[in-house]
Design an enzyme around this catalytic site. Structure first.
Site, PDB file in Angstrom:
ATOM      1  CG  HIS A  20      47.542  28.873  49.608  1.00 27.99           C
ATOM      2  ND1 HIS A  20      48.018  29.315  50.818  1.00 27.99           N
ATOM      3  CD2 HIS A  20      47.430  29.997  48.843  1.00 27.99           C
ATOM      4  CE1 HIS A  20      48.194  30.623  50.792  1.00 27.99           C
ATOM      5  NE2 HIS A  20      47.840  31.062  49.582  1.00 27.99           N
ATOM      6  CG  HIS A  22      44.061  33.584  47.301  1.00 23.51           C
ATOM      7  ND1 HIS A  22      43.739  34.245  48.468  1.00 23.51           N
ATOM      8  CD2 HIS A  22      45.321  33.099  47.482  1.00 23.51           C
ATOM      9  CE1 HIS A  22      44.761  34.176  49.315  1.00 23.51           C
ATOM     10  NE2 HIS A  22      45.736  33.483  48.731  1.00 23.51           N
ATOM     11  CG  ASP A  24      40.586  37.444  45.372  1.00 22.80           C
ATOM     12  OD1 ASP A  24      41.134  36.373  45.687  1.00 22.80           O
ATOM     13  OD2 ASP A  24      40.816  38.513  45.965  1.00 22.80           O
ATOM     14  N   GLY A 181      47.729  39.080  53.130  1.00 18.28           N
ATOM     15  CA  GLY A 181      48.109  40.453  52.852  1.00 18.28           C
ATOM     16  C   GLY A 181      49.570  40.701  53.179  1.00 18.28           C
ATOM     17  CD  GLU A 211      53.169  35.325  49.638  1.00 18.60           C
ATOM     18  OE1 GLU A 211      52.865  35.320  48.434  1.00 18.60           O
ATOM     19  OE2 GLU A 211      52.360  35.629  50.548  1.00 18.60           O
ATOM     20  CG  ASP A 308      49.182  32.282  45.950  1.00 27.14           C
ATOM     21  OD1 ASP A 308      48.247  32.417  46.754  1.00 27.14           O
ATOM     22  OD2 ASP A 308      50.145  33.074  45.900  1.00 27.14           O
TER      23      ASP A 308
END
Length: 375
Positions: A20, A22, A24, A181, A211, A308
């Site tokens: 996991h 990201h 960006d 999101g 989360e 993350d």
């Protein structure tokens, strides 16, 4: 000796698996400065160290919404093929340098089209960058395998398109689909067509859930979206009543009582993609020492540890594991267990997982425990 606490230097040398992370959320500060300057964009700091500090301070505001707001800065420079290719290459190089031997990079193509790129061009650019990063890591003597996971946004309406894009690229390194999101008010049922398409195509799905919302959100991800992994998932602990802590059982796990959702997640060994530092920053838990990842691990859930967003949380996988050792009393056995759990639950095929475990992870942990460095 196995089972003993470790220092960060030793952890850095261990083979690690990251499920996991990201794209960006892992841009190098120096790269962000350079790309922003070229586009005439103003950043809140004019040097890499100051910018890195700004991201951590801003992301640690105590809510998921505040955390997500910092992505405006990175997404602004990720709207061209050249920028995406470079950022993907550097992400792979950084992960390999941290001892990560298998990683899954996730990103939302729909967030990278404001500069005129088509979603397929976004995937093409990231794929090229990943391949360049893997080659560069090999040239530096580091082995890493990287898969891509395409993300759709809970708040958007493009999930069906992202699902089709993922399927069209499943032989080019895209091995999974993600939904991310804000959880509140945006259930996976809004994207039922996308999940139906993926299920019929036998394509792996992970969903951000548990989360910023409770165990019910995890149940929706599993039973409505058909997720086979859960992004974060820490609030599944809300469906567990822990016993009274004792000196030998500080979390009270021996007398814990489970609700139906917690039973299902543990019984089915649904992998939880836990991101400790990120969870502290978003307010999901007050500290690493109090993070539910430790009782979840002790209770037998399928726990994995992840970064993350390395930029926003100022972290690496080595730092995440070292923090759990330092603040939550984790041992080498714990690190080995969560690494094996992650390896066995990657979106690569079973024979590839077996090779990763048998040829890389087990030997890597064994050699380090014997006082030798990996080759």
């Amino acid at each position: 000796m196995t089972g003993q606490p470790l220092d960060a230097g030793t952890i850095a040398e261990l083979p690690k698996v990251l499920l996991h992370d990201h794209l960006d959320g892992g841009v190098r500060p120096s790269t962000l400065l350079e790309l922003s300057d070229a586009q005439g964009l103003v950043l809140p700091a004019d040097d890499a160290e100051g910018l890195a500090s700004w991201f951590v301070t801003s992301a640690a505001a105590g809510s998921l919404e505040a955390y997500l707001a910092t992505f405006d800065r990175t997404l602004a420079v990720m709207q061209s093929a050249d920028a995406l290719r470079r950022i993907a290459r550097e992400a792979v190089e950084d992960l390999a340098a941290d001892g990560v031997v298998y990683a899954e990079q996730r990103y939302a193509p729909e967030l990278h089209v404001s500069g005129g790129l088509e979603p397929q061009q976004v995937v093409d650019a990231v794929t090229e960058g990943v391949e360049e990063g893997v080659a560069a890591a090999a040239g530096a003597g580091r082995r890493i395998r990287v898969a891509q996971v395409l993300t759709a946004m809970r708040t958007g309406g493009n999930a069906a398109d992202v699902a089709r894009l993922a399927l069209e690229n499943r032989l080019r390194g895209v091995l999974g689909f993600d939904l991310a999101g804000a959880e509140a008010g945006h259930p996976p049922s809004r994207h039922a067509a996308a999940f139906r398409t993926l299920r019929y195509a036998s394509f792996p799905v992970t969903v951000h859930a548990g989360e910023a919302a409770g165990a019910g959100s995890v149940a929706e991800a599993l039973h409505i979206a058909g997720a086979i992994r859960i992004g974060h998932g820490v609030h599944v602990i809300d469906d567990v009543v822990l016993g009274e802590p004792t000196e030998d059982d500080p979390w009270g796990v021996e007398k814990a009582r489970f609700g139906d959702i917690a039973h299902w997640v543990r019984d089915q060994q649904v992998p939880l993609e836990v991101c400790p530092t990120s969870n502290v920053h978003t307010g999901a838990t007050p500290s690493i020492a109090q993070h539910p990842v430790t009782p979840l691990l002790r209770l037998g859930f399928a726990v994995t540890v992840n970064t993350d967003n390395r930029l926003m949380s100022g972290t690496s996988l080595t730092q995440e594991l070292a923090a759990l050792v330092e603040h939550a009393g984790w041992t080498r056995d714990d690190l080995r267990d969560v690494t094996l759990t992650a390896a066995w639950n990657g979106f690569i095929h079973h024979d590839e997982r077996a090779e990763l475990v048998e040829d890389v992870i087990i030997p890597g942990f064994t050699e380090r425990s014997n006082g030798r460095h990996r080759a």
